[in-house]
Write a protein that holds these residues in place. Sequence first.
Motif, mmCIF file in Angstrom:
data_model
loop_
_atom_site.group_PDB
_atom_site.id
_atom_site.type_symbol
_atom_site.label_atom_id
_atom_site.label_comp_id
_atom_site.label_asym_id
_atom_site.label_seq_id
_atom_site.Cartn_x
_atom_site.Cartn_y
_atom_site.Cartn_z
ATOM 1 N N UNK A 78 -10.835 -9.374 -3.682
ATOM 2 C CA UNK A 78 -12.229 -9.008 -3.453
ATOM 3 C C UNK A 78 -12.383 -8.352 -2.084
ATOM 4 N N UNK A 79 -11.745 -8.926 -1.066
ATOM 5 C CA UNK A 79 -11.778 -8.338 0.277
ATOM 6 C C UNK A 79 -11.185 -6.941 0.272
ATOM 7 N N UNK A 80 -10.039 -6.802 -0.370
ATOM 8 C CA UNK A 80 -9.338 -5.519 -0.370
ATOM 9 C C UNK A 80 -10.106 -4.454 -1.135
ATOM 10 N N UNK A 81 -10.678 -4.838 -2.274
ATOM 11 C CA UNK A 81 -11.480 -3.887 -3.044
ATOM 12 C C UNK A 81 -12.659 -3.400 -2.215
ATOM 13 N N UNK A 82 -13.314 -4.306 -1.504
ATOM 14 C CA UNK A 82 -14.445 -3.911 -0.651
ATOM 15 C C UNK A 82 -13.983 -2.951 0.440
ATOM 16 N N UNK A 83 -12.823 -3.240 1.020
ATOM 17 C CA UNK A 83 -12.304 -2.392 2.097
ATOM 18 C C UNK A 83 -11.967 -0.999 1.584
ATOM 19 N N UNK A 84 -11.251 -0.918 0.461
ATOM 20 C CA UNK A 84 -10.885 0.388 -0.085
ATOM 21 C C UNK A 84 -12.129 1.135 -0.557
ATOM 22 N N UNK A 85 -13.076 0.409 -1.115
ATOM 23 C CA UNK A 85 -14.328 1.038 -1.521
ATOM 24 C C UNK A 85 -15.029 1.689 -0.340
ATOM 25 N N UNK A 86 -14.988 1.005 0.816
ATOM 26 C CA UNK A 86 -15.576 1.573 2.033
ATOM 27 C C UNK A 86 -14.843 2.857 2.433
#
Length: 395
Positions: free
Chosen positions: A185-193
């Motif tokens: 979840x953290x990584x998806x949010x980061x890549x989405x950013x």
Amino acid sequence: MNDFNHPGFFQNPYPTYHQLQQSAEPLWIPHTQRTATAGVWLFSRYEDALSILKDNRALSKDTSRVAPKEGGSVLDRHMMNQDPPNHTRLRHLVAERFSPQKINGLEEEVTTVVRQLLESFSAKREIDFVAEFATALPVIVISRMVGIPAADYQKIREWSMSISRSFDSALAAESDLQQQRALLTELVDYIGYLIEERRRNPQPDLITALIAAQQSDDSLSYEELLAMVMLLLFAGHETTVSLLGSGLFLLCSHPEQLQLLQHNRQYLPLAIEEMLRYESPIQRTSFRVTASECNIGGKELQQGEQVCAIIGAANRDETVFKDPDSFNIKRSPNHHLAFGFGLHGCLGSSLARLEARITYTHLLERFPQLRLVSTTAEWEHSSLFRRLKTLPITV
């Protein structure tokens, strides 16, 4: 016979592998993964491993065949979990960037990074080669290619290390899977950013190129874009971290081979292939699902069963490799399976080889007297990755 949880296995899995190859049956192990099957069949012989890697009809990489309908992750959408035509479509989007010609064009940039890292050793008597070099170089290289800001390189490595622990179906506990879901979840949010940032401010990187592909003909969904970036980050450095660390350990723990290479640098390409065979960075393939009834090495399998190949065992198969437990940098031919084979062969194999070649060239020139602090290696507790925890050396 399952010694995958025994501490001695992590230090030296090869006696176990040789035992498996003498068995009439593949090894069945239960797993904790959230799939419709209770476990997976592990095949250890070279011929069986090759047939698994080559078979794209009876065996499927489409994880949706056994995955639960609810609770999947973005990683389920990456190309290594797909069959043609989806796999073909997704791989085509990035294949050109990882072609041998394109990768060779990175030689100057990679050389600069290698020299900078080695320069930092000059003032030190002893270093941990894994922490201070083998981990750093591949993360820097793939992060630059993808488009990760320099300030976040260490964060990418930490995410990768933590998430990869839950991929080990032989050892992962429920707590590992729960941690994976939180970190994803953290990584998806980061890549989405980062994706949104590149939409506003395009750069000459892979994220920008994938966004352009998505916008041009809708050939890439947003979830597939996220999964592709995550896969490239993980797969783009994990294998090379292992190769650089274990490769140097092998050279230094076989001084006659190190001396041979020092005086005959033309053996370096062969030496790298032998490193890959002898201590394969990925010890097991990701699983396949039987799309129909099939036979692998005499084992009859029903539709819907999970199978995988033990690469680390196949690359020590005495029916294929003479003196398989001997480290020989002149070994040729050397048809190892460290990078897989066929349709799902490792996209980043040329990049890993380039980084290894440049590293050993400059390392041996700069520090010809380097030595191991200890001849005893400490390996990560993983049955999936063959990776050193540390590698103290004197320079």
